[in-house]
Design a protein around this motif. Sequence first.
Motif, PDB file in Angstrom:
ATOM      1  N   LEU A 130       0.920  -0.953   0.251  1.00 30.43           N
ATOM      2  CA  LEU A 130      -0.160   0.065  -0.483  1.00 30.43           C
ATOM      3  C   LEU A 130       0.771   1.374   0.087  1.00 30.43           C
ATOM      4  N   GLY A 131       2.130   1.202   0.068  1.00 29.70           N
ATOM      5  CA  GLY A 131       3.006   2.163   0.378  1.00 29.70           C
ATOM      6  C   GLY A 131       3.420   2.431   0.460  1.00 29.70           C
ATOM      7  N   GLU A 162      -4.525  -9.209  -4.116  1.00 29.31           N
ATOM      8  CA  GLU A 162      -4.983  -8.422  -2.916  1.00 29.31           C
ATOM      9  C   GLU A 162      -6.224  -8.948  -2.497  1.00 29.31           C
ATOM     10  N   LYS A 163      -6.724 -10.329  -2.156  1.00 33.08           N
ATOM     11  CA  LYS A 163      -7.379 -10.571  -1.988  1.00 33.08           C
ATOM     12  C   LYS A 163      -7.889 -10.226  -0.519  1.00 33.08           C
ATOM     13  N   TRP A 164      -6.574 -11.470  -0.531  1.00 28.96           N
ATOM     14  CA  TRP A 164      -5.395 -12.241   0.767  1.00 28.96           C
ATOM     15  C   TRP A 164      -5.227 -11.389   2.143  1.00 28.96           C
ATOM     16  N   VAL A 165      -3.955 -10.820   1.406  1.00 29.75           N
ATOM     17  CA  VAL A 165      -2.940  -9.658   1.452  1.00 29.75           C
ATOM     18  C   VAL A 165      -3.705  -8.040   1.846  1.00 29.75           C
ATOM     19  N   LEU A 166      -4.086  -7.684   1.021  1.00 27.51           N
ATOM     20  CA  LEU A 166      -4.381  -6.325   0.930  1.00 27.51           C
ATOM     21  C   LEU A 166      -6.480  -6.150   1.761  1.00 27.51           C
ATOM     22  N   GLU A 169      -8.466  -3.689  -0.732  1.00 27.91           N
ATOM     23  CA  GLU A 169      -7.258  -2.780  -1.276  1.00 27.91           C
ATOM     24  C   GLU A 169      -6.277  -3.269  -3.087  1.00 27.91           C
ATOM     25  N   THR A 170      -6.708  -1.960  -3.026  1.00 26.77           N
ATOM     26  CA  THR A 170      -5.629  -1.976  -4.211  1.00 26.77           C
ATOM     27  C   THR A 170      -4.247  -1.336  -4.422  1.00 26.77           C
ATOM     28  N   ALA A 171      -2.845  -2.651  -4.785  1.00 27.38           N
ATOM     29  CA  ALA A 171      -1.336  -1.720  -4.412  1.00 27.38           C
ATOM     30  C   ALA A 171      -1.339  -0.082  -4.708  1.00 27.38           C
ATOM     31  N   VAL A 172      -0.175  -0.685  -3.908  1.00 25.49           N
ATOM     32  CA  VAL A 172       0.082   1.450  -4.947  1.00 25.49           C
ATOM     33  C   VAL A 172       0.685   1.414  -6.366  1.00 25.49           C
TER      34      VAL A 172
END
Length: 284
Positions: A130-131, A162-166, A169-172
């Motif tokens: 996510l930066g 993105e489903k399981w780690v974020l 949310e959408t990665a940077v």
Amino acid sequence: MKKNGIILALFGSLILLTGCAKWIDRGESITAVGSSALQPLVETVAEDYQTNHPGRFINVQGGGSGTGLSQVQSGAVEIGNSDLFAEEKSGIDATKLVDHKVAVVGIAPIVNKNIGIKNISMENLRKVFLGEITNWKELGGTDEEIVILNRAAGSGTRSTFEKWVLNGETAVKSQEQDSSGMVRQIVADTPGAISYTAFSYITNEVATLTVDNVAPTDENVTTNDWQIWAYEHMYTKGKPTDLTKEFLDYVLSDEIQEKIVGELGYIPVSKMTVERDWQGKLIN
């Protein structure tokens, strides 16, 4: 007599060509398109199938899960390979597609071998993508800027990560690549780089990170201790027939599941001790 012989020969050739045309029209060639994470498995099984079934051809192409699902839905190809359930993809009518789960794939964060850490918490892994964390020294590693490499939009591997780690949310915003193999190569060659890929693409060119001290192994996937995994689907538009059905039956045969699936870094569905639905919920 010679003239009649020529005419008969030409007539015989015409019948032979007509017969060939009918043989071709029977659908002895099919195309499977989509997930690059699944592509090595489908290519290998296709080669094995073609060796044992001369004259039948399986064309395998990548392009990502989104492409596979949209192409099979439109009828452009016979099989759409996907890391995603059809229900997860916008614009796809899952009711018109038939799901054939052929394997499970684990997905792991991969890093350049010189970053200086081997384990990361899920929370910090999320912050990296996510930066919110931008240098490896913040995590006890080298004083090196973190270089994020993402899979392209539409990639099933990216959606799963993105489903399981974020948490969805959408990665940077960062450099993106369509190919899992290219992702691995860039991470290997770029100081400070991090990305993610299917277990089947991991080589000693890169390092993997354990997450909360859980290693990315097949065994940990089968028990859901490692949660970053997905089913590998081969979708058809309606129930498969002819060569499509024959090939899918071949992929799912005990021989292929035991001989090829595991050897290529995938996990046979039969090895899983848990089951998840399209929303990611465990099914009892």
